[in-house]
Scaffold this motif. Structure first.
Motif, PDB file in Angstrom:
ATOM      1  N   ALA A   1      -6.929   6.742  -7.208  1.00 30.30           N
ATOM      2  CA  ALA A   1      -5.699   5.005  -7.578  1.00 30.30           C
ATOM      3  C   ALA A   1      -5.737   3.903  -5.743  1.00 30.30           C
ATOM      4  O   ALA A   1      -5.634   2.868  -6.760  1.00 30.30           O
ATOM      5  N   LEU A   2      -6.341   4.594  -5.374  1.00 35.20           N
ATOM      6  CA  LEU A   2      -5.800   4.332  -3.479  1.00 35.20           C
ATOM      7  C   LEU A   2      -7.717   3.519  -3.220  1.00 35.20           C
ATOM      8  O   LEU A   2      -7.239   2.457  -3.701  1.00 35.20           O
ATOM      9  N   GLU A   3      -8.387   3.816  -4.290  1.00 35.77           N
ATOM     10  CA  GLU A   3      -9.656   3.447  -4.085  1.00 35.77           C
ATOM     11  C   GLU A   3      -9.618   1.959  -4.438  1.00 35.77           C
ATOM     12  O   GLU A   3     -10.685   0.984  -4.595  1.00 35.77           O
ATOM     13  N   ARG A   4      -8.721   2.199  -6.216  1.00 35.85           N
ATOM     14  CA  ARG A   4      -8.723   1.254  -6.876  1.00 35.85           C
ATOM     15  C   ARG A   4      -8.472  -0.056  -6.650  1.00 35.85           C
ATOM     16  O   ARG A   4      -8.564  -0.845  -7.219  1.00 35.85           O
ATOM     17  N   SER A   5      -7.228   0.405  -6.084  1.00 33.29           N
ATOM     18  CA  SER A   5      -5.926  -0.327  -5.111  1.00 33.29           C
ATOM     19  C   SER A   5      -7.578  -1.095  -4.371  1.00 33.29           C
ATOM     20  O   SER A   5      -6.493  -2.647  -4.278  1.00 33.29           O
ATOM     21  N   LEU A   6      -7.834  -0.960  -3.645  1.00 36.35           N
ATOM     22  CA  LEU A   6      -8.444  -1.032  -2.596  1.00 36.35           C
ATOM     23  C   LEU A   6     -10.284  -2.243  -3.134  1.00 36.35           C
ATOM     24  O   LEU A   6     -10.774  -2.619  -2.614  1.00 36.35           O
TER      25      LEU A   6
ATOM     26  N   MET B   1       0.849  -1.940   0.060  1.00 39.07           N
ATOM     27  CA  MET B   1       0.151  -0.117   0.640  1.00 39.07           C
ATOM     28  C   MET B   1       1.115   1.436   0.062  1.00 39.07           C
ATOM     29  O   MET B   1       1.703   1.080   0.798  1.00 39.07           O
ATOM     30  N   ASP B   2       0.490   2.149  -0.963  1.00 35.09           N
ATOM     31  CA  ASP B   2       1.586   3.414  -0.718  1.00 35.09           C
ATOM     32  C   ASP B   2       1.033   4.478  -0.060  1.00 35.09           C
ATOM     33  O   ASP B   2      -0.131   4.369  -0.016  1.00 35.09           O
TER      34      ASP B   2
ATOM     35  N   ARG C   1      -5.152  10.225  -6.837  1.00 35.12           N
ATOM     36  CA  ARG C   1      -4.295   9.837  -5.999  1.00 35.12           C
ATOM     37  C   ARG C   1      -5.151   9.011  -5.311  1.00 35.12           C
ATOM     38  O   ARG C   1      -5.200   7.818  -4.571  1.00 35.12           O
TER      39      ARG C   1
ATOM     40  N   HIS D   1      -0.710   7.328  -0.893  1.00 36.92           N
ATOM     41  CA  HIS D   1      -1.818   7.530  -1.287  1.00 36.92           C
ATOM     42  C   HIS D   1      -2.761   8.446  -0.009  1.00 36.92           C
ATOM     43  O   HIS D   1      -3.632   8.487  -0.281  1.00 36.92           O
TER      44      HIS D   1
END
Length: 294
Positions: A38-43, A1-2, A35, A5
């Motif tokens: 991007a965080l919501e897409r990764s989760l 997890m970045d 950003r 972000h």
């Protein structure tokens, strides 16, 4: 997890708006939105319900918040441990305090501390009804009512006293009442009950019941200035009102005693700039205890 972000996520949670979060981080609105996307897409789930009035965390956002805060605290601790022990104290520390204490004691004291540490930035803010140390709305807080629960470090700073005061000019004009029961011909200056953020601020009721007229000010500084200017009689902090020329203490048999408590989050207590400020405040209260209790 970045982490980059996650810090965007924390800023949006704390400020409630993308634009306000962007300003606090020194970024533009588009970068923050990108950003966060991007965080919501990764989760694989939305973290906020984005409304015209602001961003409200979803259930997923509420679950992520304590995790992100723990990571933030861990990074703070790592950063601090890597610094040279002899390095100068630097960075920003925010302390929340009641407005009377902030204006009549802490402002000058903390100003002296920043002269010793020119790279330290202290933000002294009035304490609102609710605040969160875990959400970094403040790094330290001085309160009147210690929390009954929660993972916080609580230390008692000092007791302080309050007495009944009036300006000499007021007493010359309106006369000096001989007792609380004789306040029917006088104006009493008090706080605003529904804006009081602590149960310890209940002392004004003792005068208000007998008052012929009432003038209410939401801030302690407003009450002190109102009494000083001759607007009426009020219950004021001894450490503030007692040092103001032209103030007279009346009803010596009427007095109140309260306490100040210092709060700190255990995850930030070892951060050097916070530890330095915490130790400085505790020491100055010990040294000035006689000033607070009269």
């Amino acid at each position: 997890m970045d982490w980059d972000h996650l810090r965007i996520f924390l800023a949006v949670t704390r400020h409630g708006q993308l634009l306000a979060a962007a300003r606090s981080l020194g970024l533009n609105h588009a970068t923050v939105a990108r950003r966060l996307d991007a965080l919501e897409r990764s989760l694989g789930t939305p973290l906020f319900d984005r409304r015209p009035a602001g961003c409200v965390p979803t259930q997923a956002g509420e679950r992520l918040l304590p995790v992100a805060e723990r990571i933030e605290f861990e990074l703070l601790g790592v950063s601090e441990s890597l610094r040279d022990e002899e390095a100068d104290v630097s960075g920003t520390v925010r302390i929340g305090a009641p407005d009377g204490l902030g204006n009549y004691f802490l402002a000058s004291e903390l100003g002296a501390l920043t002269r010793r540490h020119p790279n330290l930035v202290v933000e002294l803010v009035p304490l609102p009804r609710t605040f969160s140390l875990s959400r970094r709305e403040a790094d330290l807080a001085i309160v009147l009512d210690p929390p009954a629960e929660g993972r916080l470090l609580v230390s008692r700073l000092t007791d302080y006293t309050l007495s009944v005061y009036a300006a000499r000019m007021y007493l010359e004009r309106a006369g000096t009442p001989i007792s609380v029961e004789a306040l029917g011909d006088h104006t009493v200056v008090t706080g605003v009950e529904d804006l009081a953020y602590a149960s310890a601020l209940d002392y004004s009721a003792a005068l208000e019941k007998q008052a012929g007229r009432k003038f209410r000010c939401a801030s302690v500084m407003g009450q002190i200035e109102a009494v000083r200017s001759g607007a009426g009689i009020g219950v004021l902090h001894d450490f503030a009102a007692g040092a103001i020329e032209g103030m007279e203490r009346i009803f010596p048999e009427v007095g109140f005693r309260r306490s100040y408590y210092l709060l700190c989050h255990p995850d930030t207590v070892t951060v050097k700039r916070i530890a330095v400020l915490r130790e400085f405040i505790s020491r100055r209260f010990r040294e000035e205890r006689q000033r607070f209790v009269q």
